[in-house]
Motif scaffolding. Structure first.
Motif, PDB file in Angstrom:
ATOM      1  N   LEU A 150       0.823  -1.213   0.000  1.00 19.78           N
ATOM      2  CA  LEU A 150       0.000   0.000   0.000  1.00 19.78           C
ATOM      3  C   LEU A 150       0.858   1.264   0.000  1.00 19.78           C
ATOM      4  O   LEU A 150       0.543   2.239  -0.697  1.00 19.78           O
ATOM      5  CB  LEU A 150      -0.936  -0.008   1.212  1.00 19.78           C
ATOM      6  CG  LEU A 150      -1.962  -1.157   1.252  1.00 19.78           C
ATOM      7  CD1 LEU A 150      -2.782  -1.085   2.536  1.00 19.78           C
ATOM      8  CD2 LEU A 150      -2.876  -1.121   0.038  1.00 19.78           C
ATOM      9  N   LYS A 151       1.937   1.240   0.745  1.00 15.69           N
ATOM     10  CA  LYS A 151       2.832   2.403   0.788  1.00 15.69           C
ATOM     11  C   LYS A 151       3.473   2.642  -0.576  1.00 15.69           C
ATOM     12  O   LYS A 151       3.656   3.793  -0.996  1.00 15.69           O
ATOM     13  CB  LYS A 151       3.914   2.189   1.848  1.00 15.69           C
ATOM     14  CG  LYS A 151       4.833   3.385   2.044  1.00 15.69           C
ATOM     15  CD  LYS A 151       5.845   3.121   3.161  1.00 15.69           C
ATOM     16  CE  LYS A 151       6.766   4.328   3.352  1.00 15.69           C
ATOM     17  NZ  LYS A 151       7.766   4.069   4.425  1.00 15.69           N
ATOM     18  N   HIS A 152       3.788   1.562  -1.286  1.00 15.23           N
ATOM     19  CA  HIS A 152       4.403   1.672  -2.610  1.00 15.23           C
ATOM     20  C   HIS A 152       3.512   2.465  -3.559  1.00 15.23           C
ATOM     21  O   HIS A 152       4.013   3.195  -4.421  1.00 15.23           O
ATOM     22  CB  HIS A 152       4.657   0.269  -3.166  1.00 15.23           C
ATOM     23  CG  HIS A 152       5.316   0.251  -4.506  1.00 15.23           C
ATOM     24  ND1 HIS A 152       6.679   0.427  -4.673  1.00 15.23           N
ATOM     25  CD2 HIS A 152       4.807   0.083  -5.753  1.00 15.23           C
ATOM     26  CE1 HIS A 152       6.965   0.369  -5.961  1.00 15.23           C
ATOM     27  NE2 HIS A 152       5.859   0.160  -6.639  1.00 15.23           N
ATOM     28  N   TYR A 153       2.197   2.327  -3.407  1.00 17.97           N
ATOM     29  CA  TYR A 153       1.248   3.023  -4.269  1.00 17.97           C
ATOM     30  C   TYR A 153       0.560   4.194  -3.567  1.00 17.97           C
ATOM     31  O   TYR A 153      -0.471   4.672  -4.035  1.00 17.97           O
ATOM     32  CB  TYR A 153       0.212   2.031  -4.812  1.00 17.97           C
ATOM     33  CG  TYR A 153       0.791   1.137  -5.885  1.00 17.97           C
ATOM     34  CD1 TYR A 153       0.987   1.611  -7.181  1.00 17.97           C
ATOM     35  CD2 TYR A 153       1.188  -0.162  -5.586  1.00 17.97           C
ATOM     36  CE1 TYR A 153       1.543   0.801  -8.155  1.00 17.97           C
ATOM     37  CE2 TYR A 153       1.746  -0.977  -6.571  1.00 17.97           C
ATOM     38  CZ  TYR A 153       1.926  -0.487  -7.851  1.00 17.97           C
ATOM     39  OH  TYR A 153       2.491  -1.278  -8.822  1.00 17.97           O
ATOM     40  N   SER A 154       1.150   4.626  -2.464  1.00 18.64           N
ATOM     41  CA  SER A 154       0.658   5.806  -1.721  1.00 18.64           C
ATOM     42  C   SER A 154      -0.814   5.679  -1.360  1.00 18.64           C
ATOM     43  O   SER A 154      -1.572   6.653  -1.411  1.00 18.64           O
ATOM     44  CB  SER A 154       0.884   7.085  -2.546  1.00 18.64           C
ATOM     45  OG  SER A 154       2.253   7.256  -2.848  1.00 18.64           O
ATOM     46  N   ILE A 155      -1.224   4.484  -0.976  1.00 20.22           N
ATOM     47  CA  ILE A 155      -2.604   4.237  -0.548  1.00 20.22           C
ATOM     48  C   ILE A 155      -2.672   4.387   0.973  1.00 20.22           C
ATOM     49  O   ILE A 155      -1.976   3.672   1.702  1.00 20.22           O
ATOM     50  CB  ILE A 155      -3.068   2.832  -0.980  1.00 20.22           C
ATOM     51  CG1 ILE A 155      -3.061   2.736  -2.511  1.00 20.22           C
ATOM     52  CG2 ILE A 155      -4.452   2.517  -0.433  1.00 20.22           C
ATOM     53  CD1 ILE A 155      -3.285   1.333  -3.036  1.00 20.22           C
ATOM     54  N   LYS A 156      -3.487   5.307   1.438  1.00 17.92           N
ATOM     55  CA  LYS A 156      -3.531   5.621   2.867  1.00 17.92           C
ATOM     56  C   LYS A 156      -4.840   5.191   3.530  1.00 17.92           C
ATOM     57  O   LYS A 156      -5.164   5.635   4.642  1.00 17.92           O
ATOM     58  CB  LYS A 156      -3.310   7.122   3.060  1.00 17.92           C
ATOM     59  CG  LYS A 156      -1.947   7.582   2.532  1.00 17.92           C
ATOM     60  CD  LYS A 156      -1.764   9.089   2.696  1.00 17.92           C
ATOM     61  CE  LYS A 156      -0.396   9.519   2.159  1.00 17.92           C
ATOM     62  NZ  LYS A 156      -0.192  10.987   2.287  1.00 17.92           N
ATOM     63  N   THR A 157      -5.580   4.334   2.885  1.00 20.49           N
ATOM     64  CA  THR A 157      -6.857   3.856   3.421  1.00 20.49           C
ATOM     65  C   THR A 157      -6.638   3.122   4.743  1.00 20.49           C
ATOM     66  O   THR A 157      -5.658   2.395   4.911  1.00 20.49           O
ATOM     67  CB  THR A 157      -7.522   2.902   2.411  1.00 20.49           C
ATOM     68  OG1 THR A 157      -7.635   3.567   1.146  1.00 20.49           O
ATOM     69  CG2 THR A 157      -8.900   2.473   2.886  1.00 20.49           C
TER      70      THR A 157
END
Length: 226
Positions: A46-53
């Protein structure tokens, strides 16, 4: 009364982080909550794709009370995504109980397809693909021999998962019960040390006897050519 939410079953990479669909990234970025088998492992992706959900844990040992709380969130209108450590959720991974309850409560379940080690291995195995049987992991002890015996009469490709420390034992048991069949071992698919090993069971037992193999394995067993 608010409209019910939806459960998105989202496939994630089995190794190479580039193996993810645009739709999966969009869903994971826009849902209210992500349920992850291991939040520490999933946070890397998730961090790799800047997903902060917001992420919550959901695994084999999640209590019934906790699962009910997820259902309550869905019934209140929340949109939730389910992911596993790698690949397509519910395929030899947690998820069945949650989806079963969603079906009972008439909560929409939406598949977001993508990577699967099963289809990845099958696509390059060189074994017949018109029919196949997937059995996941063999039982560790109770019912193990009975399960392998049940494969004897199958006349098409059989796929199973195995861990490094049980690989030799499994190969020997397969040879003893099923005979010297063709087998393809796929190790660490899509990862840096990806390896495809082909041969008959007897050949691979000898070849791998003194090798210290690591990683995750998909075994594909061909039919009895005799």
């Amino acid at each position: 009364m608010s409209e019910k939410g939806s459960l998105f079953v989202v496939a994630t990479p089995i190794g190479n982080l580039s193996d993810v669909t645009y739709r999966a990234i969009d869903i994971l970025s826009s849902v209210d909550i992500i349920l992850a088998e291991d939040t520490r492992k999933s946070s890397i992706f998730l961090k790799h794709y800047s997903i902060k959900t917001k992420m919550l844990s959901y695994h084999d040992f999640t209590s019934d009370e906790k699962i009910i709380s997820f259902i309550d969130l869905l019934e209140s209108g929340k949109r939730i995504a389910l992911i596993s450590d790698a690949g397509t959720p519910t395929i030899s991974d947690p998820g069945f109980r949650l989806i079963q309850l969603c079906v009972e409560k008439e909560i929409q379940c939406i598949p977001i397809p993508g990577p699967s080690s099963i289809t990845a291995a099958l696509s390059i195995a060189g074994l017949p693909t018109d029919r196949f049987t997937f059995i996941g992991f063999l039982p560790h002890k109770k019912g193990r021999v009975k399960k392998i015996n049940s494969l004897f009469g199958i006349d098409h490709t059989v796929i199973l998962f195995e861990s490094p420390h049980r690989l030799q034992k499994t190969l020997n048991e397969l040879l003893e019960i099923l005979g010297d069949r063709p087998v393809v071992i796929c190790r660490e698919l899509t990862k840096l040390y990806e390896e495809i090993i082909r041969g008959n069971l007897s050949e691979l037992i000898v070849e791998l006897a003194n090798k210290k193999l690591k990683g995750e394995f998909v075994l594909l067993i061909g039919k009895n050519n005799e």
